[in-house]
Write a protein that holds these residues in place. Structure first.
Motif, PDB file in Angstrom:
ATOM      1  N   GLY A 137       0.831  -1.196   0.000  1.00 28.68           N
ATOM      2  CA  GLY A 137       0.000   0.000   0.000  1.00 28.68           C
ATOM      3  C   GLY A 137       0.867   1.248   0.000  1.00 28.68           C
ATOM      4  N   MET A 138       0.286   2.343   0.394  1.00 26.97           N
ATOM      5  CA  MET A 138       1.024   3.593   0.509  1.00 26.97           C
ATOM      6  C   MET A 138       0.819   4.174   1.901  1.00 26.97           C
ATOM      7  SD  MET A 138       0.658   5.455  -3.221  1.00 26.97           S
ATOM      8  CE  MET A 138      -1.094   5.161  -3.397  1.00 26.97           C
ATOM      9  N   ASP A 139       1.810   4.897   2.363  1.00 26.42           N
ATOM     10  CA  ASP A 139       1.705   5.545   3.665  1.00 26.42           C
ATOM     11  C   ASP A 139       2.566   6.804   3.632  1.00 26.42           C
ATOM     12  OD1 ASP A 139       1.050   6.098   6.273  1.00 26.42           O
ATOM     13  OD2 ASP A 139       1.568   4.093   7.028  1.00 26.42           O
ATOM     14  N   THR A 140       2.264   7.719   4.531  1.00 27.63           N
ATOM     15  CA  THR A 140       3.023   8.962   4.623  1.00 27.63           C
ATOM     16  C   THR A 140       3.964   8.903   5.819  1.00 27.63           C
ATOM     17  OG1 THR A 140       1.209  10.223   3.646  1.00 27.63           O
ATOM     18  CG2 THR A 140       2.877  11.473   4.865  1.00 27.63           C
ATOM     19  N   PHE A 141       5.261   9.093   5.559  1.00 23.86           N
ATOM     20  CA  PHE A 141       6.238   9.123   6.643  1.00 23.86           C
ATOM     21  C   PHE A 141       6.333  10.557   7.147  1.00 23.86           C
ATOM     22  CE2 PHE A 141      10.696   9.346   8.198  1.00 23.86           C
ATOM     23  CZ  PHE A 141      10.559   8.424   9.233  1.00 23.86           C
ATOM     24  N   ARG A 142       6.139  10.745   8.445  1.00 27.59           N
ATOM     25  CA  ARG A 142       6.090  12.090   9.031  1.00 27.59           C
ATOM     26  C   ARG A 142       7.397  12.511   9.694  1.00 27.59           C
ATOM     27  NH1 ARG A 142       0.032  11.724  11.758  1.00 27.59           N
ATOM     28  NH2 ARG A 142      -1.140  12.137   9.826  1.00 27.59           N
ATOM     29  N   GLY A 143       8.399  11.669   9.599  1.00 28.18           N
ATOM     30  CA  GLY A 143       9.666  11.999  10.233  1.00 28.18           C
ATOM     31  C   GLY A 143       9.897  11.178  11.493  1.00 28.18           C
ATOM     32  N   LYS A 144      11.169  11.018  11.856  1.00 31.17           N
ATOM     33  CA  LYS A 144      11.585  10.205  12.997  1.00 31.17           C
ATOM     34  C   LYS A 144      11.109   8.764  12.785  1.00 31.17           C
ATOM     35  CE  LYS A 144      12.026  14.009  16.272  1.00 31.17           C
ATOM     36  NZ  LYS A 144      11.648  14.544  17.582  1.00 31.17           N
ATOM     37  N   THR A 145      10.097   8.310  13.538  1.00 32.81           N
ATOM     38  CA  THR A 145       9.627   6.927  13.360  1.00 32.81           C
ATOM     39  C   THR A 145       8.128   6.892  13.066  1.00 32.81           C
ATOM     40  OG1 THR A 145       9.194   6.683  15.735  1.00 32.81           O
ATOM     41  CG2 THR A 145      11.390   6.061  14.939  1.00 32.81           C
ATOM     42  N   ALA A 146       7.540   8.027  12.732  1.00 33.98           N
ATOM     43  CA  ALA A 146       6.085   8.123  12.649  1.00 33.98           C
ATOM     44  C   ALA A 146       5.556   7.897  11.229  1.00 33.98           C
ATOM     45  CB  ALA A 146       5.624   9.486  13.153  1.00 33.98           C
ATOM     46  N   TRP A 147       4.679   6.909  11.082  1.00 33.09           N
ATOM     47  CA  TRP A 147       3.917   6.695   9.855  1.00 33.09           C
ATOM     48  C   TRP A 147       2.483   7.154  10.103  1.00 33.09           C
ATOM     49  CZ3 TRP A 147       6.295   5.215   5.434  1.00 33.09           C
ATOM     50  CH2 TRP A 147       7.558   4.614   5.541  1.00 33.09           C
ATOM     51  N   ALA A 148       1.877   7.796   9.105  1.00 30.50           N
ATOM     52  CA  ALA A 148       0.558   8.405   9.287  1.00 30.50           C
ATOM     53  C   ALA A 148      -0.522   7.390   9.622  1.00 30.50           C
ATOM     54  CB  ALA A 148       0.177   9.192   8.028  1.00 30.50           C
ATOM     55  N   LYS A 149      -0.422   6.183   9.048  1.00 28.25           N
ATOM     56  CA  LYS A 149      -1.477   5.190   9.237  1.00 28.25           C
ATOM     57  C   LYS A 149      -1.094   4.111  10.256  1.00 28.25           C
ATOM     58  CE  LYS A 149      -2.985   5.803   4.435  1.00 28.25           C
ATOM     59  NZ  LYS A 149      -3.193   5.128   3.113  1.00 28.25           N
ATOM     60  N   LYS A 150      -0.231   4.459  11.209  1.00 31.60           N
ATOM     61  CA  LYS A 150       0.288   3.449  12.147  1.00 31.60           C
ATOM     62  C   LYS A 150      -0.816   2.766  12.950  1.00 31.60           C
ATOM     63  CE  LYS A 150       1.319   6.818  15.817  1.00 31.60           C
ATOM     64  NZ  LYS A 150       2.386   7.383  16.668  1.00 31.60           N
ATOM     65  N   LYS A 151      -1.975   3.419  13.057  1.00 29.95           N
ATOM     66  CA  LYS A 151      -3.086   2.812  13.790  1.00 29.95           C
ATOM     67  C   LYS A 151      -3.649   1.611  13.029  1.00 29.95           C
ATOM     68  CE  LYS A 151      -7.628   3.975  15.753  1.00 29.95           C
ATOM     69  NZ  LYS A 151      -8.616   5.064  15.965  1.00 29.95           N
ATOM     70  N   TYR A 152      -3.513   1.624  11.683  1.00 29.55           N
ATOM     71  CA  TYR A 152      -4.124   0.585  10.849  1.00 29.55           C
ATOM     72  C   TYR A 152      -3.120  -0.221  10.033  1.00 29.55           C
ATOM     73  CZ  TYR A 152      -8.047   3.661  11.906  1.00 29.55           C
ATOM     74  OH  TYR A 152      -8.965   4.431  12.555  1.00 29.55           O
ATOM     75  N   GLN A 153      -1.876   0.260   9.933  1.00 25.88           N
ATOM     76  CA  GLN A 153      -0.876  -0.424   9.139  1.00 25.88           C
ATOM     77  C   GLN A 153       0.421  -0.538   9.926  1.00 25.88           C
ATOM     78  OE1 GLN A 153      -2.276   1.129   4.682  1.00 25.88           O
ATOM     79  NE2 GLN A 153      -0.258   1.638   5.426  1.00 25.88           N
ATOM     80  N   ARG A 154       0.952  -1.737  10.080  1.00 25.77           N
ATOM     81  CA  ARG A 154       2.240  -1.926  10.725  1.00 25.77           C
ATOM     82  C   ARG A 154       3.275  -2.134   9.613  1.00 25.77           C
ATOM     83  NH1 ARG A 154       2.912  -3.343  15.885  1.00 25.77           N
ATOM     84  NH2 ARG A 154       1.094  -1.988  16.057  1.00 25.77           N
ATOM     85  N   VAL A 155       3.975  -1.067   9.268  1.00 23.44           N
ATOM     86  CA  VAL A 155       4.894  -1.088   8.129  1.00 23.44           C
ATOM     87  C   VAL A 155       6.133  -1.929   8.449  1.00 23.44           C
ATOM     88  CG1 VAL A 155       6.381   0.334   6.648  1.00 23.44           C
ATOM     89  CG2 VAL A 155       4.101   1.138   7.278  1.00 23.44           C
ATOM     90  N   THR A 156       6.495  -2.813   7.513  1.00 21.38           N
ATOM     91  CA  THR A 156       7.704  -3.623   7.681  1.00 21.38           C
ATOM     92  C   THR A 156       8.790  -3.236   6.675  1.00 21.38           C
ATOM     93  OG1 THR A 156       6.916  -5.376   6.181  1.00 21.38           O
ATOM     94  CG2 THR A 156       6.359  -5.574   8.524  1.00 21.38           C
ATOM     95  N   HIS A 157       8.377  -2.800   5.476  1.00 21.72           N
ATOM     96  CA  HIS A 157       9.328  -2.425   4.429  1.00 21.72           C
ATOM     97  C   HIS A 157       8.778  -1.213   3.666  1.00 21.72           C
ATOM     98  CE1 HIS A 157      10.337  -6.615   5.226  1.00 21.72           C
ATOM     99  NE2 HIS A 157      11.532  -6.390   4.701  1.00 21.72           N
ATOM    100  N   TRP A 158       9.661  -0.449   3.067  1.00 17.29           N
ATOM    101  CA  TRP A 158       9.245   0.729   2.307  1.00 17.29           C
ATOM    102  C   TRP A 158      10.171   0.934   1.116  1.00 17.29           C
ATOM    103  CZ3 TRP A 158      12.819   4.637   1.694  1.00 17.29           C
ATOM    104  CH2 TRP A 158      13.933   4.605   2.560  1.00 17.29           C
ATOM    105  N   MET A 159       9.709   1.726   0.147  1.00 15.66           N
ATOM    106  CA  MET A 159      10.542   2.144  -0.967  1.00 15.66           C
ATOM    107  C   MET A 159       9.965   3.447  -1.516  1.00 15.66           C
ATOM    108  SD  MET A 159       9.382  -0.449  -4.064  1.00 15.66           S
ATOM    109  CE  MET A 159      10.411   0.366  -5.275  1.00 15.66           C
ATOM    110  N   PRO A 160      10.777   4.269  -2.179  1.00 16.98           N
ATOM    111  CA  PRO A 160      10.243   5.508  -2.750  1.00 16.98           C
ATOM    112  C   PRO A 160       9.145   5.210  -3.760  1.00 16.98           C
ATOM    113  CG  PRO A 160      12.642   5.522  -2.755  1.00 16.98           C
ATOM    114  CD  PRO A 160      12.222   4.129  -2.392  1.00 16.98           C
TER     115      PRO A 160
END
Length: 204
Positions: free
Chosen positions: A164-187
């Protein structure tokens, strides 16, 4: 060019580019102008091969893209295209498409081909090595990223993984952390070649 030969060409060019980019560090020598020019030429070749024959998805192909990223283009709004995740909802009498993560309303299957189009990003263009584990490092800059995640509700994490897609807000914060537990990312991916404006690598 067949699909098979195109996929092989993409893999070969990506491998050569990775080797050339790593060579200065491995060999302990600076990047020379000749080396940089060779990399530039291969990058141009890769972009040309990636963009070759990239036609819009048919409606049936789009229906089979459930859970995968596609590049959506509005035919009426004049807004730039964008990536979103296709969500296909099947009901007893009908089915419809949701464009998860899109900031603009593209429409549904009944208007597909009339008001909007979608393009696939061939799997060969998404390098497995491009996925970065959050345990290794996080994005350097805030913004939107393509992510692999476990669906969750706070600490209740489900075992299946999705893209899916998610917004990284800086430090360790992902915008959808309440509903998505991110394990990997890419641009976010570059648009398919045929969707690029003239002069930016698209088909001329």
């Amino acid at each position: 060019m067949t699909t098979e030969s195109r996929e092989k060409a993409i893999h070969w060019l990506e491998w050569e580019l990775r080797s050339l980019r790593r060579a200065p560090k491995i060999n302990g020598c600076p990047m020379t102008p000749e080396w940089a020019e060779q990399i530039s030429v291969l990058e141009t070749c890769l972009e040309a091969v990636r963009g070759y024959g990239n036609d819009p998805l048919t409606l049936e192909q789009l229906r089979n893209m459930d859970g995968k990223p596609v590049w959506g283009v509005s035919l009426i709004s004049g807004k730039p295209g964008e990536w979103f995740i296709v969500r296909v909802v099947n009901m007893s009498q009908c089915w419809f498409i949701a464009c998860a993560g899109a900031s603009q309303g593209f429409g549904d299957k009944d208007t597909y081909g009339k008001t909007w189009l979608a393009y696939a990003y061939p799997p060969a263009n998404i390098e497995r090595e491009a996925w970065v584990s959050v345990d290794d490092r996080l994005p350097e800059a805030p913004g939107e990223y393509l992510v692999v995640y476990h669906p969750c509700y706070w600490d209740s994490v489900r075992p299946e993984r999705r893209v899916g897609m998610d917004t990284f807000r800086g430090k360790t914060a992902w915008a959808k952390k309440k509903y998505q537990r991110v394990t990997h990312w890419m641009p976010l991916l570059e648009p398919p070649g045929s969707c690029l404006p003239e002069g930016e690598g698209g088909n001329q």
